[in-house]
Every structure is written in C-alpha cells, then in structure tokens.
Enzyme design. Structure first.
Site, PDB file in Angstrom:
ATOM      1  N   THR A   1     -42.344  30.744 -21.275  1.00  0.00           N
ATOM      2  CA  THR A   1     -41.736  31.740 -20.385  1.00  0.00           C
ATOM      3  C   THR A   1     -40.446  31.211 -19.789  1.00  0.00           C
ATOM      4  O   THR A   1     -39.427  31.914 -19.738  1.00  0.00           O
ATOM      5  CB  THR A   1     -42.711  32.091 -19.243  1.00  0.00           C
ATOM      6  N   THR A   2     -40.483  29.949 -19.337  1.00  0.00           N
ATOM      7  CA  THR A   2     -39.313  29.332 -18.707  1.00  0.00           C
ATOM      8  C   THR A   2     -38.163  29.194 -19.692  1.00  0.00           C
ATOM      9  O   THR A   2     -36.998  29.164 -19.298  1.00  0.00           O
ATOM     10  CB  THR A   2     -39.697  27.968 -18.116  1.00  0.00           C
TER      11      THR A   2
ATOM     12  N   TYR B   1     -49.942  43.337 -22.442  1.00  0.00           N
ATOM     13  CA  TYR B   1     -49.725  44.779 -22.548  1.00  0.00           C
ATOM     14  C   TYR B   1     -50.883  45.514 -23.214  1.00  0.00           C
ATOM     15  O   TYR B   1     -51.401  46.490 -22.675  1.00  0.00           O
ATOM     16  CB  TYR B   1     -48.406  45.106 -23.271  1.00  0.00           C
TER      17      TYR B   1
ATOM     18  N   TYR C   1     -52.779  29.841 -22.889  1.00  0.00           N
ATOM     19  CA  TYR C   1     -51.966  30.059 -21.680  1.00  0.00           C
ATOM     20  C   TYR C   1     -52.487  31.295 -20.968  1.00  0.00           C
ATOM     21  O   TYR C   1     -52.347  32.413 -21.462  1.00  0.00           O
ATOM     22  CB  TYR C   1     -50.503  30.213 -22.083  1.00  0.00           C
TER      23      TYR C   1
ATOM     24  N   ARG D   1     -48.499  37.940 -15.371  1.00  0.00           N
ATOM     25  CA  ARG D   1     -47.495  38.409 -16.318  1.00  0.00           C
ATOM     26  C   ARG D   1     -48.098  39.256 -17.439  1.00  0.00           C
ATOM     27  O   ARG D   1     -47.433  40.128 -17.975  1.00  0.00           O
ATOM     28  CB  ARG D   1     -46.749  37.226 -16.948  1.00  0.00           C
TER      29      ARG D   1
ATOM     30  N   LYS E   1     -53.629  26.124 -20.189  1.00  0.00           N
ATOM     31  CA  LYS E   1     -52.689  26.161 -19.079  1.00  0.00           C
ATOM     32  C   LYS E   1     -53.153  27.287 -18.161  1.00  0.00           C
ATOM     33  O   LYS E   1     -53.050  28.462 -18.517  1.00  0.00           O
ATOM     34  CB  LYS E   1     -51.261  26.408 -19.584  1.00  0.00           C
TER      35      LYS E   1
ATOM     36  N   ILE F   1     -48.275  21.938 -16.484  1.00  0.00           N
ATOM     37  CA  ILE F   1     -47.141  22.369 -17.304  1.00  0.00           C
ATOM     38  C   ILE F   1     -46.180  22.992 -16.317  1.00  0.00           C
ATOM     39  O   ILE F   1     -46.436  24.062 -15.767  1.00  0.00           O
ATOM     40  CB  ILE F   1     -47.586  23.314 -18.419  1.00  0.00           C
TER      41      ILE F   1
END
Length: 294
Positions: free
Chosen positions: A43-44, A106, A132, A137, A161, A206
């Site tokens: 994401t980052t 989604y 993850y 999100r 994570k 992380i």
C-alpha cells in the site's frame, strides 16, 4: 521470513516516472540502519498505480541493491485470485524472497473464501506468503480462527501482517496461530500497535514509520527481543508523535512528504492521491525536528 522490522517502502516518482536514483538512496538508508526486510509495492508503495513494467524494474533494482542481505517481499495482492497468482509468479521469476498478499477487497469474500484464496495461491508457488489483513481498507477481516486454519494447513504461508487495530483480536490471532504452528509469524501492520503486539508474543512490524526512522523502529523491536521492556516502551513513547503525524492523511501521503522534507525524494504521488496539505507539511516539519530527523 524475518523477525523485527520490515519497511513497507515508498515508491518515489519524478515527473510522472519512477525515480530509481532516489529509490536507491532510500533503500541504502534502510540497509545502513539495520532493517530486517523490505516490502516493495505494498500500500505504501502505491501498488495500484504502478504498471507491470515498472513493477519489474522496481523489484529487480531492489534485489540488486539488497544483494541477499535481507529478504525482499513483494506486494502481490488483488481482489482476483488469478490476477494475484500472476503477480506472485512474476515476483517468483524475478527472485523475490516472498510475497505480501492482501485480502481480496471490494468483493468481500467469506472466511471460507479467504481460506480458499490463500490455499489456491499457496499450492501454485514455492514463495513464502504473508497474509495482509487490513479491514479498514479492504472491507474484510481475517478472523483469528481463519488465520490459525491457514497457519495449520498452508505451510508456505509464513505469517500474517495484522493491521486490525483491535488489540483483543491481535492477541487472539497471535495465540491461535502460534498454537497451530510455532514458526508462524505475526507482524503488526500498524506502527503504533507494534509494542503491544510484541507484548502479545508477536514478531515485529511491517512499518511505514521506518521509511523515516528505521534506526528507532529497529531499536524498539531489538530492545524488546533482548528483554529490555522498559527501554522498548520508552522508544515507543518517543516515537508516538511521529507515528501519529505520519497518518494524519491517507498513507503514503504524509510519509512521502516527510521523506521530501528530509531530502530523500520528490513530494510526488500518482492520482488519485495528492500531496500533503500545507497544514500537514507544517506538522511534519515540527515533528521531524523534535525527533531529531530534520
């Protein structure tokens, strides 16, 4: 895979293109300050806006710079199992050490769907897979029981994570997965929960903050692992203002702004993300100065 700090590294851009020169400088900063792994294109790293050719360039360059010193884990998750597998196979071909696979977003699979998603991928790669879980999100949450089932059954799924802010769930996830498989790793996906996850028996973080303050995040974990609980807590408390400041806008907007202030990268993102507001820039400037990073 690793114990301690894995930096979820940003992807620098300049004039709309990958800025590999700045990226190399940032990767070397991470290595010099002792991080235990690099997570590329999470994401980052703005993975949704990085195309396939750019992914290949970025992963290949990371592996060249790191040169086997620490694991390189590549973000490969999408909300399509087949598309995810394609990205996993690309990472495998390039020589990555593992993949970070976010829960499908989604379309919101059930717990059984989540299990089958990871099972399908794990049966088709030899890479280490990191689950993850980031329900804020994705709209879907890997329950502790599902994480434990994955740990028990899917041997190349090496850890999770956990970016759920619920401390009780974190505690249960650590407890159940370690019971299912003693070598299954649990990393915090939220910097400000790292200390608490370590106390629950987890394995590190992380981290977004380690882009900016790798040495301090490594020390937080190292002191804890060495039995210096008070010192680890002290570092956690000193880092809290920075941890909060780097999430006042959507990640990675503030961390890119902070790295720009520190002279590492251009303050450039790809739409739909935009650079930090002036208010955020001023906050970051002050926090970085107080932290001795500017």
């Amino acid at each position: 895979m690793f114990r301690g700090v894995g930096t979820a590294i940003v992807t620098p851009f300049k004039n709309g293109e990958l800025d590999l020169e700045s990226y190399e400088r940032l990767v070397r900063y991470q290595l010099e300050n002792g991080v235990n792994a690099l997570i590329v294109l999470g994401t980052t790293g703005e993975s949704p806006t990085v195309n396939e050719d750019e992914r290949e360039k970025l992963v290949s360059r990371t592996l060249e710079i790191v040169d086997g010193k620490i694991p390189v884990i590549v973000g490969a998750g999408t909300n399509s199992t087949e598309k995810t597998l394609k990205l996993v196979k690309q990472a495998e071909k390039l020589g990555a050490n593992g993949v970070l696979v976010v829960t499908p977003y989604y379309n919101k699979p059930t717990q059984e769907g989540l299990y089958q998603h990871y099972k399908y991928i794990s049966e088709r790669t030899d890479l280490g897979i990191v689950v993850y879980n980031v329900p804020g999100r994705t709209g879907v949450n890997v329950l502790p029981e599902t994480a434990a089932r994955i740990a028990a059954d899917l041997k190349n799924v090496v850890g999770i994570k956990e970016a759920n802010p619920d401390i009780d769930q974190i505690d249960r996830t650590v407890s159940l997965t370690k019971q299912a498989r003693s070598d299954f790793m649990v990393w915090s996906g939220n910097d400000d929960r790292t200390f608490y996850l370590l106390c629950a028996g987890g394995d590190g973080v992380i981290s977004v903050v380690s882009n900016v303050a790798p040495k301090q995040m490594v020390e937080l974990c190292t002191e804890y692992f060495n039995g210096n609980l008070e010192k680890s807590r002290e570092i956690h408390r000193k880092l809290r203002p920075l941890m909060k400041a780097l999430f006042v806008e959507t990640n990675p907007i503030p961390v890119k702004a902070a790295l720009n202030l520190m002279g590492f990268i251009e303050n450039e993102l790809r739409l739909p993300l935009v650079p930090a507001s002036e208010k955020t820039m001023e906050l970051l400037r002050n926090v970085l100065k107080e932290s001795g990073l500017l």
